[in-house]
Design a protein around this motif. Structure first.
Motif, PDB file in Angstrom:
ATOM      1  N   GLU A 160      58.834  38.113  43.365  1.00 12.38           N
ATOM      2  CA  GLU A 160      58.416  36.557  43.186  1.00 12.38           C
ATOM      3  C   GLU A 160      58.412  36.319  41.852  1.00 12.38           C
ATOM      4  N   ALA A 161      58.249  34.961  41.471  1.00 13.79           N
ATOM      5  CA  ALA A 161      58.320  34.305  40.210  1.00 13.79           C
ATOM      6  C   ALA A 161      56.995  34.573  39.670  1.00 13.79           C
ATOM      7  N   ALA A 162      55.932  34.373  40.533  1.00 13.57           N
ATOM      8  CA  ALA A 162      54.362  34.609  39.784  1.00 13.57           C
ATOM      9  C   ALA A 162      53.715  34.814  41.150  1.00 13.57           C
ATOM     10  N   SER A 163      52.631  35.428  40.917  1.00 12.83           N
ATOM     11  CA  SER A 163      51.561  35.466  42.166  1.00 12.83           C
ATOM     12  C   SER A 163      50.102  35.746  41.155  1.00 12.83           C
ATOM     13  N   LEU A 164      49.102  35.452  42.340  1.00 14.49           N
ATOM     14  CA  LEU A 164      47.787  35.829  41.723  1.00 14.49           C
ATOM     15  C   LEU A 164      47.044  36.096  43.245  1.00 14.49           C
ATOM     16  N   THR A 165      46.516  37.412  43.366  1.00 19.44           N
ATOM     17  CA  THR A 165      45.880  37.769  44.493  1.00 19.44           C
ATOM     18  C   THR A 165      44.771  38.584  44.237  1.00 19.44           C
ATOM     19  N   GLY A 166      44.055  38.694  44.888  1.00 17.86           N
ATOM     20  CA  GLY A 166      42.899  39.784  44.941  1.00 17.86           C
ATOM     21  C   GLY A 166      41.351  38.792  45.189  1.00 17.86           C
ATOM     22  N   THR A 167      40.331  39.490  45.096  1.00 17.25           N
ATOM     23  CA  THR A 167      38.986  38.974  45.413  1.00 17.25           C
ATOM     24  C   THR A 167      37.856  39.783  44.315  1.00 17.25           C
ATOM     25  N   ALA A 168      37.247  38.867  43.983  1.00 16.63           N
ATOM     26  CA  ALA A 168      35.831  39.443  43.054  1.00 16.63           C
ATOM     27  C   ALA A 168      34.606  38.522  43.254  1.00 16.63           C
ATOM     28  N   GLU A 169      33.537  39.194  42.965  1.00 17.13           N
ATOM     29  CA  GLU A 169      32.367  38.518  42.797  1.00 17.13           C
ATOM     30  C   GLU A 169      31.919  38.583  41.285  1.00 17.13           C
ATOM     31  N   LEU A 170      31.418  37.326  40.942  1.00  9.61           N
ATOM     32  CA  LEU A 170      30.956  37.125  39.428  1.00  9.61           C
ATOM     33  C   LEU A 170      29.791  37.414  39.168  1.00  9.61           C
ATOM     34  N   TYR A 171      29.518  38.067  37.975  1.00 10.31           N
ATOM     35  CA  TYR A 171      28.066  38.467  37.471  1.00 10.31           C
ATOM     36  C   TYR A 171      27.336  37.354  36.981  1.00 10.31           C
ATOM     37  N   ARG A 172      25.938  37.204  37.592  1.00  9.05           N
ATOM     38  CA  ARG A 172      24.977  36.486  37.092  1.00  9.05           C
ATOM     39  C   ARG A 172      23.882  36.962  36.963  1.00  9.05           C
ATOM     40  N   SER A 173      23.012  36.779  36.040  1.00  6.66           N
ATOM     41  CA  SER A 173      21.770  37.697  35.828  1.00  6.66           C
ATOM     42  C   SER A 173      20.750  37.285  36.998  1.00  6.66           C
ATOM     43  N   ALA A 174      21.030  35.980  37.470  1.00  2.00           N
ATOM     44  CA  ALA A 174      19.955  35.414  38.292  1.00  2.00           C
ATOM     45  C   ALA A 174      20.027  35.844  39.735  1.00  2.00           C
ATOM     46  N   GLY A 175      21.097  36.390  39.853  1.00  6.92           N
ATOM     47  CA  GLY A 175      21.537  37.001  41.099  1.00  6.92           C
ATOM     48  C   GLY A 175      22.237  36.125  41.976  1.00  6.92           C
ATOM     49  N   LYS A 235      55.662  24.214  43.185  1.00 12.64           N
ATOM     50  CA  LYS A 235      55.855  24.629  44.231  1.00 12.64           C
ATOM     51  C   LYS A 235      55.371  25.883  44.871  1.00 12.64           C
ATOM     52  N   ALA A 236      54.319  26.396  44.184  1.00 10.87           N
ATOM     53  CA  ALA A 236      53.468  27.486  44.564  1.00 10.87           C
ATOM     54  C   ALA A 236      52.921  27.142  45.913  1.00 10.87           C
ATOM     55  N   MET A 237      52.550  28.279  46.637  1.00 13.53           N
ATOM     56  CA  MET A 237      52.081  28.213  47.791  1.00 13.53           C
ATOM     57  C   MET A 237      51.065  29.020  48.108  1.00 13.53           C
ATOM     58  N   GLY A 238      50.066  28.953  49.047  1.00 14.24           N
ATOM     59  CA  GLY A 238      49.024  29.757  49.294  1.00 14.24           C
ATOM     60  C   GLY A 238      47.590  29.131  49.587  1.00 14.24           C
ATOM     61  N   THR A 239      46.663  29.936  49.366  1.00 12.82           N
ATOM     62  CA  THR A 239      45.257  29.394  49.395  1.00 12.82           C
ATOM     63  C   THR A 239      44.348  30.328  48.615  1.00 12.82           C
ATOM     64  N   PHE A 240      43.076  29.779  48.297  1.00 11.54           N
ATOM     65  CA  PHE A 240      42.197  30.443  47.339  1.00 11.54           C
ATOM     66  C   PHE A 240      40.997  29.905  47.896  1.00 11.54           C
ATOM     67  N   ARG A 241      39.872  30.914  47.989  1.00 10.37           N
ATOM     68  CA  ARG A 241      38.701  30.415  48.671  1.00 10.37           C
ATOM     69  C   ARG A 241      37.507  30.844  47.336  1.00 10.37           C
ATOM     70  N   PHE A 242      36.461  29.936  47.551  1.00  9.53           N
ATOM     71  CA  PHE A 242      35.293  30.509  46.357  1.00  9.53           C
ATOM     72  C   PHE A 242      34.073  30.022  47.261  1.00  9.53           C
ATOM     73  N   SER A 243      32.915  30.564  46.848  1.00  5.52           N
ATOM     74  CA  SER A 243      31.612  30.465  47.408  1.00  5.52           C
ATOM     75  C   SER A 243      30.621  30.500  46.477  1.00  5.52           C
ATOM     76  N   HIS A 244      29.548  29.824  46.380  1.00  4.40           N
ATOM     77  CA  HIS A 244      28.287  30.274  45.565  1.00  4.40           C
ATOM     78  C   HIS A 244      26.913  29.856  46.392  1.00  4.40           C
ATOM     79  N   TYR A 245      26.195  31.003  46.278  1.00  7.58           N
ATOM     80  CA  TYR A 245      24.954  30.960  47.077  1.00  7.58           C
ATOM     81  C   TYR A 245      23.993  31.444  46.051  1.00  7.58           C
ATOM     82  N   LEU A 246      22.753  30.834  46.099  1.00  8.14           N
ATOM     83  CA  LEU A 246      21.645  31.358  45.316  1.00  8.14           C
ATOM     84  C   LEU A 246      20.500  31.205  46.378  1.00  8.14           C
ATOM     85  N   HIS A 247      19.871  32.107  46.626  1.00  9.79           N
ATOM     86  CA  HIS A 247      18.540  32.119  47.516  1.00  9.79           C
ATOM     87  C   HIS A 247      19.080  31.348  49.066  1.00  9.79           C
ATOM     88  N   GLY A 248      19.814  31.799  49.386  1.00  4.69           N
ATOM     89  CA  GLY A 248      20.260  30.851  50.742  1.00  4.69           C
ATOM     90  C   GLY A 248      20.993  29.644  50.594  1.00  4.69           C
TER      91      GLY A 248
END
Length: 183
Positions: free
Chosen positions: A39-54, A75-88
């Motif tokens: 394929e011409a290009a791609s971005l895949t994978g999952t990670a959590e970000l580091y934040r000192s506040a937790g 013409k790229a296709m696919g999805t991405f997902r993100f979330s951000h929670y602190l103390h619920g």
């Protein structure tokens, strides 16, 4: 038993010779042998970000640009997902990819939010930048300067910020396939 083994071995060898001869004849006749294109290009994978506040911040990508579309990153296709929670408290969003540009180990992907529990987020375009550094991946996002994905009015495709955030150790598995358009 030995006779059956010999017959099976001869049958197997004959099959291999026929297959090799057929492939050789195809090559000799100029028939094309199709190899799957990268394929011409791609971005895949999952990670959590580091934040000192937790903070609990996660990004996941499944973005692809097909080989036949190498001249048009929109013409790229696919999805991405993100979330951000602190103390619920927090939110999540999922976006449909509308552009992907990669260079070396860096990718910029954008998409329009199709689903979210963040009020006002649906329909907004957001962009994310990933730097694939193995165990030390980094990430940036288009709303870094404004504070929320809902505040990215009129963001063009494939726009994001520098990858300033650090991935939490042990969580990053981003993989960037570099784009190599003929220029």
């Amino acid at each position: 038993m030995k006779r059956r083994t010999k017959i099976a071995a001869v049958s197997f060898a004959t099959g291999l010779l026929i297959a090799a001869g057929t492939a050789g004849a195809a090559v000799a006749s100029g028939a094309a042998i199709h190899h799957p294109q990268r394929e011409a290009a791609s971005l895949t994978g999952t990670a959590e970000l580091y934040r000192s506040a937790g903070d609990d911040i996660t990004f996941s990508f499944d973005a692809h640009l097909a080989a036949q579309d190498t001249r048009n990153p929109r013409k790229a296709m696919g999805t991405f997902r993100f979330s951000h929670y602190l103390h619920g408290d927090g939110a999540w969003a999922e976006a449909k990819v509308d552009c992907l540009v990669t260079g070396g180990k860096v990718a910029v992907v954008s998409g329009v939010i199709t689903d979210s529990d963040l009020p006002g987020a649906k329909g907004k375009r957001v962009g994310v930048t990933v730097h694939d550094l193995g165990r030390h991946d980094r990430l940036g996002y288009s709303w870094a300067g404004v504070g929320s994905p809902t505040d990215t009015a009129d963001l063009p495709p494939c726009v994001s910020s520098a990858p300033f955030e650090k991935v939490k150790p042990g969580t990053g598995d981003f993989r960037v396939v570099p784009w190599n358009p003929a220029l």
